[in-house]
Design a protein around this motif. Structure first.
Motif, PDB file in Angstrom:
ATOM      1  N   GLU A  44       0.831  -1.211   0.000  1.00 53.66           N
ATOM      2  CA  GLU A  44       0.000   0.000   0.000  1.00 53.66           C
ATOM      3  C   GLU A  44       0.862   1.257   0.000  1.00 53.66           C
ATOM      4  O   GLU A  44       0.549   2.222  -0.692  1.00 53.66           O
ATOM      5  CB  GLU A  44      -0.934  -0.005   1.205  1.00 53.66           C
ATOM      6  CG  GLU A  44      -2.053  -1.011   1.085  1.00 53.66           C
ATOM      7  CD  GLU A  44      -2.914  -1.096   2.335  1.00 53.66           C
ATOM      8  OE1 GLU A  44      -2.699  -0.306   3.284  1.00 53.66           O
ATOM      9  OE2 GLU A  44      -3.797  -1.961   2.364  1.00 53.66           O
ATOM     10  N   TYR A  45       1.940   1.250   0.778  1.00 52.78           N
ATOM     11  CA  TYR A  45       2.850   2.394   0.799  1.00 52.78           C
ATOM     12  C   TYR A  45       3.460   2.610  -0.587  1.00 52.78           C
ATOM     13  O   TYR A  45       3.529   3.739  -1.081  1.00 52.78           O
ATOM     14  CB  TYR A  45       3.983   2.184   1.805  1.00 52.78           C
ATOM     15  CG  TYR A  45       3.584   2.203   3.262  1.00 52.78           C
ATOM     16  CD1 TYR A  45       2.330   2.619   3.674  1.00 52.78           C
ATOM     17  CD2 TYR A  45       4.475   1.786   4.233  1.00 52.78           C
ATOM     18  CE1 TYR A  45       1.981   2.628   5.018  1.00 52.78           C
ATOM     19  CE2 TYR A  45       4.140   1.800   5.578  1.00 52.78           C
ATOM     20  CZ  TYR A  45       2.888   2.217   5.962  1.00 52.78           C
ATOM     21  OH  TYR A  45       2.558   2.227   7.280  1.00 52.78           O
ATOM     22  N   GLY A  46       3.913   1.530  -1.199  1.00 52.64           N
ATOM     23  CA  GLY A  46       4.506   1.625  -2.527  1.00 52.64           C
ATOM     24  C   GLY A  46       3.517   2.139  -3.552  1.00 52.64           C
ATOM     25  O   GLY A  46       3.835   2.996  -4.382  1.00 52.64           O
ATOM     26  N   SER A  47       2.292   1.651  -3.478  1.00 51.38           N
ATOM     27  CA  SER A  47       1.240   2.073  -4.402  1.00 51.38           C
ATOM     28  C   SER A  47       0.912   3.555  -4.231  1.00 51.38           C
ATOM     29  O   SER A  47       0.817   4.303  -5.202  1.00 51.38           O
ATOM     30  CB  SER A  47      -0.010   1.222  -4.165  1.00 51.38           C
ATOM     31  OG  SER A  47      -1.057   1.631  -4.970  1.00 51.38           O
ATOM     32  N   SER A  48       0.772   3.966  -2.999  1.00 58.89           N
ATOM     33  CA  SER A  48       0.462   5.357  -2.699  1.00 58.89           C
ATOM     34  C   SER A  48       1.565   6.293  -3.190  1.00 58.89           C
ATOM     35  O   SER A  48       1.295   7.332  -3.799  1.00 58.89           O
ATOM     36  CB  SER A  48       0.260   5.520  -1.192  1.00 58.89           C
ATOM     37  OG  SER A  48       0.128   6.867  -0.849  1.00 58.89           O
TER      38      SER A  48
END
Length: 85
Positions: A44-48
């Motif tokens: 999720e961090y990478g996607s954001s």
């Protein structure tokens, strides 16, 4: 961890003209996080941060850089990443 990724994106935006050549490396790092299978939070961090980086620099991307970004996104989608962008 999220703050570290956000700082990387901020640095890229602030020094875009000087470090634009690092785009493939940034994308590799963020895509690697998005495609991780056993850590949804990291994905999720990478996607954001991937989305933030693309949008924060939207007025500055060259055609070649946009092609690189699209290829990275396509690669993530083809490999079935666990977190939807």
């Amino acid at each position: 961890c999220l703050k570290a990724f956000q700082y990387l994106v901020s640095i890229y935006r602030a020094f875009f003209d000087r470090i634009g050549f690092l785009l493939p490396d940034y994308l590799e790092l963020l895509c690697g996080c998005v495609m991780v299978d056993n850590n949804e939070t990291l994905a999720e961090y990478g996607s954001s941060c991937f989305l933030s980086m693309v949008l924060d620099n939207k007025a500055s991307w060259s055609a070649a850089q946009l092609t690189t970004i699209c290829r990275a996104l396509l690669h993530m989608l083809k490999t079935g990443s666990s977190v939807l962008l």
